[in-house]
Design a protein around this motif. Structure first.
Motif, PDB file in Angstrom:
ATOM      1  N   UNK A   1       0.838  -1.205   0.000  1.00 28.49           N
ATOM      2  CA  UNK A   1       0.000   0.000   0.000  1.00 28.49           C
ATOM      3  C   UNK A   1       0.874   1.257   0.000  1.00 28.49           C
ATOM      4  N   UNK A   2       1.972   1.236   0.749  1.00 25.65           N
ATOM      5  CA  UNK A   2       2.889   2.383   0.768  1.00 25.65           C
ATOM      6  C   UNK A   2       3.541   2.591  -0.597  1.00 25.65           C
ATOM      7  N   UNK A   3       3.866   1.478  -1.268  1.00 25.92           N
ATOM      8  CA  UNK A   3       4.432   1.580  -2.615  1.00 25.92           C
ATOM      9  C   UNK A   3       3.425   2.242  -3.556  1.00 25.92           C
ATOM     10  N   UNK A   4       2.167   1.837  -3.447  1.00 27.22           N
ATOM     11  CA  UNK A   4       1.125   2.434  -4.287  1.00 27.22           C
ATOM     12  C   UNK A   4       0.990   3.923  -4.007  1.00 27.22           C
ATOM     13  N   UNK A   5       1.006   4.307  -2.734  1.00 27.82           N
ATOM     14  CA  UNK A   5       0.886   5.721  -2.368  1.00 27.82           C
ATOM     15  C   UNK A   5       2.046   6.537  -2.935  1.00 27.82           C
ATOM     16  N   UNK A   6       3.261   5.982  -2.844  1.00 29.94           N
ATOM     17  CA  UNK A   6       4.434   6.681  -3.379  1.00 29.94           C
ATOM     18  C   UNK A   6       4.352   6.795  -4.901  1.00 29.94           C
ATOM     19  N   UNK A   7       3.890   5.730  -5.553  1.00 31.88           N
ATOM     20  CA  UNK A   7       3.770   5.727  -7.011  1.00 31.88           C
ATOM     21  C   UNK A   7       2.780   6.790  -7.468  1.00 31.88           C
ATOM     22  N   UNK A   8       1.650   6.900  -6.764  1.00 37.01           N
ATOM     23  CA  UNK A   8       0.646   7.901  -7.119  1.00 37.01           C
ATOM     24  C   UNK A   8       1.155   9.314  -6.839  1.00 37.01           C
ATOM     25  N   UNK A   9       1.861   9.471  -5.735  1.00 43.42           N
ATOM     26  CA  UNK A   9       2.403  10.791  -5.373  1.00 43.42           C
ATOM     27  C   UNK A   9       3.370  11.297  -6.443  1.00 43.42           C
ATOM     28  N   UNK A  10       4.197  10.398  -6.970  1.00 38.79           N
ATOM     29  CA  UNK A  10       5.226  10.806  -7.932  1.00 38.79           C
ATOM     30  C   UNK A  10       4.830  10.507  -9.383  1.00 38.79           C
ATOM     31  N   UNK A  11       3.556  10.131  -9.589  1.00 35.49           N
ATOM     32  CA  UNK A  11       3.044   9.866 -10.936  1.00 35.49           C
ATOM     33  C   UNK A  11       3.914   8.846 -11.684  1.00 35.49           C
ATOM     34  N   UNK A  12       4.161   7.712 -11.037  1.00 27.61           N
ATOM     35  CA  UNK A  12       5.012   6.665 -11.600  1.00 27.61           C
ATOM     36  C   UNK A  12       4.163   5.543 -12.196  1.00 27.61           C
ATOM     37  N   UNK A  13       4.708   4.869 -13.206  1.00 28.36           N
ATOM     38  CA  UNK A  13       4.065   3.659 -13.726  1.00 28.36           C
ATOM     39  C   UNK A  13       4.755   2.445 -13.116  1.00 28.36           C
ATOM     40  N   UNK A  14       3.965   1.546 -12.551  1.00 29.86           N
ATOM     41  CA  UNK A  14       4.505   0.333 -11.931  1.00 29.86           C
ATOM     42  C   UNK A  14       3.892  -0.887 -12.597  1.00 29.86           C
ATOM     43  N   UNK A  15       4.736  -1.824 -13.005  1.00 26.27           N
ATOM     44  CA  UNK A  15       4.251  -3.126 -13.488  1.00 26.27           C
ATOM     45  C   UNK A  15       4.752  -4.201 -12.540  1.00 26.27           C
ATOM     46  N   UNK A  16       3.844  -5.076 -12.101  1.00 28.63           N
ATOM     47  CA  UNK A  16       4.210  -6.160 -11.205  1.00 28.63           C
ATOM     48  C   UNK A  16       4.474  -7.424 -12.030  1.00 28.63           C
ATOM     49  N   UNK A  17       5.497  -8.177 -11.655  1.00 28.45           N
ATOM     50  CA  UNK A  17       5.966  -9.298 -12.467  1.00 28.45           C
ATOM     51  C   UNK A  17       5.155 -10.572 -12.402  1.00 28.45           C
ATOM     52  N   UNK A  18       3.884 -10.491 -12.721  1.00 26.37           N
ATOM     53  CA  UNK A  18       3.050 -11.694 -12.807  1.00 26.37           C
ATOM     54  C   UNK A  18       3.183 -12.261 -14.224  1.00 26.37           C
ATOM     55  N   UNK A  19       4.217 -13.054 -14.410  1.00 19.96           N
ATOM     56  CA  UNK A  19       4.587 -13.522 -15.740  1.00 19.96           C
ATOM     57  C   UNK A  19       3.546 -14.439 -16.359  1.00 19.96           C
ATOM     58  N   UNK A  20       2.737 -15.120 -15.527  1.00 16.09           N
ATOM     59  CA  UNK A  20       1.739 -16.035 -16.081  1.00 16.09           C
ATOM     60  C   UNK A  20       0.676 -15.306 -16.903  1.00 16.09           C
ATOM     61  N   UNK A  21       0.482 -14.027 -16.675  1.00 19.68           N
ATOM     62  CA  UNK A  21      -0.441 -13.248 -17.505  1.00 19.68           C
ATOM     63  C   UNK A  21      -0.007 -13.301 -18.977  1.00 19.68           C
ATOM     64  N   UNK A  22       1.299 -13.519 -19.194  1.00 19.90           N
ATOM     65  CA  UNK A  22       1.848 -13.491 -20.547  1.00 19.90           C
ATOM     66  C   UNK A  22       2.122 -14.892 -21.086  1.00 19.90           C
ATOM     67  N   UNK A  23       1.755 -15.909 -20.300  1.00 19.98           N
ATOM     68  CA  UNK A  23       1.827 -17.283 -20.787  1.00 19.98           C
ATOM     69  C   UNK A  23       0.813 -17.411 -21.927  1.00 19.98           C
ATOM     70  N   UNK A  24       1.215 -17.909 -23.101  1.00 18.59           N
ATOM     71  CA  UNK A  24       0.283 -17.972 -24.228  1.00 18.59           C
ATOM     72  C   UNK A  24      -0.960 -18.817 -23.938  1.00 18.59           C
ATOM     73  N   UNK A  25      -0.846 -19.810 -23.037  1.00 16.07           N
ATOM     74  CA  UNK A  25      -2.011 -20.619 -22.662  1.00 16.07           C
ATOM     75  C   UNK A  25      -3.030 -19.759 -21.920  1.00 16.07           C
ATOM     76  N   UNK A  26      -2.555 -18.911 -21.012  1.00 13.03           N
ATOM     77  CA  UNK A  26      -3.446 -18.038 -20.255  1.00 13.03           C
ATOM     78  C   UNK A  26      -4.104 -17.021 -21.181  1.00 13.03           C
ATOM     79  N   UNK A  27      -3.339 -16.506 -22.136  1.00  4.62           N
ATOM     80  CA  UNK A  27      -3.907 -15.549 -23.093  1.00  4.62           C
ATOM     81  C   UNK A  27      -5.055 -16.168 -23.879  1.00  4.62           C
ATOM     82  N   UNK A  28      -4.864 -17.414 -24.337  1.00  6.28           N
ATOM     83  CA  UNK A  28      -5.915 -18.112 -25.083  1.00  6.28           C
ATOM     84  C   UNK A  28      -7.087 -18.468 -24.177  1.00  6.28           C
ATOM     85  N   UNK A  29      -6.791 -18.883 -22.939  1.00  3.17           N
ATOM     86  CA  UNK A  29      -7.849 -19.224 -21.987  1.00  3.17           C
ATOM     87  C   UNK A  29      -8.721 -18.013 -21.700  1.00  3.17           C
ATOM     88  N   UNK A  30      -8.119 -16.868 -21.522  1.00  6.45           N
ATOM     89  CA  UNK A  30      -8.860 -15.635 -21.287  1.00  6.45           C
ATOM     90  C   UNK A  30      -9.816 -15.358 -22.443  1.00  6.45           C
TER      91      UNK A  30
END
Length: 315
Positions: free
Chosen positions: A102-131
């Motif tokens: 939550x503190x990371x999110x608050x800091x990111x919003x304060x400084x207008x930063x873009x944050x990507x979290x490393x959930x690599x399975x979102x990019x697994x081609x099987x998950x993309x097709x399943x979606x």
């Protein structure tokens, strides 16, 4: 325009991030940081990139930072970047605790930063097709199973933050927000090594999530029960099969005929980490996809993870 990127942490995952980022056009790895001098020298020579044991020096003048350090240090390294770097990629989990997330999110919003979290399975081609398949299905239940023996590189997090959190993110991604959680588990060597959780989603569907570091077999699978089908997804073998519900018909004077349909969905070969970084670089350049696991994804998955751990630890 060339995007200048620094990598903090060059352990096993850090090496993979360096390999992929070094392949991408329009990307310059300006520095790699770690405390392992021998490893730094080797990778610096292999990829022709500068190195440093000073994190402050590593992030100076860069457009983006990739944090691949131990989970317990994510918060400190992000804090170091806050206000100095516009874009940050943080390997999962976002932080060691929900409070830090939550503190990371608050800091990111304060400084207008873009944050990507490393959930690599979102990019697994099987998950993309399943979606894509689930867009036309009414989901009743999704079963997620993820098992693996404890890796020697993981010493600071339990199975929930190490393995299960991938599938917690996928459950939220595929089934939406959660309204209640029931969980059970078992500890080994002071850390939760087996966990099972039932997530009841706001849309009425269920997700059953199992993760184990007490199992020799490596398994990454998703099974979906919908009103009209049963879908079997194997994330390691990259296989996706849809079993349509059987239908029963009868012509006059003939016995009943039961028919069913099994459909193998084509899954295009692609390296998930490469696609993940292509999406990150595109987002750094202003093209942010709605499918990206952002800061909110990181915080939401930590919320469910903490509920799971609370229930296991309170038994």
């Amino acid at each position: 325009m060339t995007l200048k990127v620094a990598i903090l942490g060059i352990g096993n995952m850090g090496k993979n991030h360096l390999r992929v980022l070094s392949m991408l056009r329009g990307v310059e790895v300006t520095n790699i940081f770690d405390f392992n001098k021998e490893q730094l020298v080797q990778l610096s020579e292999q990829y022709q990139v500068p190195y440093t044991t000073d994190a402050n020096a590593a992030i100076e003048g860069v457009d983006a930072v990739v944090i691949v350090t131990p989970t317990s240090t994510h918060f400190d390294y992000f804090t170091l970047c806050a206000g100095k770097v516009k874009n940050v990629f943080i390997e999962k989990p976002l932080a060691e605790t929900l409070e830090q997330g939550i503190k990371i999110k608050e800091l990111a919003e304060k400084h207008n930063m873009f944050i990507q979290c490393g959930f690599i399975e979102r990019f697994n081609p099987v998950v993309s097709e399943l979606k894509r398949v689930l867009e036309n299905e009414e989901v009743i239940n999704i079963d997620f199973s993820r098992t693996n023996r404890l890796s020697s590189r993981i010493t600071d997090v339990d199975v929930v933050l190490d393995l299960m959190i991938h599938d917690i993110d996928l459950a939220l991604y595929l089934n939406g927000p959660v309204k209640s959680v029931v969980a059970h588990g078992k500890e080994e060597h002071g850390l939760v090594a087996f966990a099972s959780a039932l997530l009841h989603h706001e849309n009425g569907s269920l997700s059953r999530v199992l993760a184990s570091r007490m199992t020799e077999k490596k398994q990454r699978s998703i099974q979906v029960t919908t009103v009209g089908a049963y879908i079997d997804a194997e994330l390691v073998r990259k296989e996706l099969v849809v079993h349509k519900q059987s239908t029963m018909t009868q012509e006059e004077g003939s016995p009943y005929i039961v028919s069913s349909l099994e459909q193998q969905i084509e899954v295009k070969p692609q390296e998930a980490l490469l696609v993940e970084h292509q999406a990150f670089i595109a987002a750094c350049n202003g093209d942010i996809s709605k499918e990206l696991p952002t800061i909110d994804s990181g915080v939401d998955s930590l919320k469910i993870s903490e509920l799971v751990l609370e229930q296991i630890n309170n038994v």
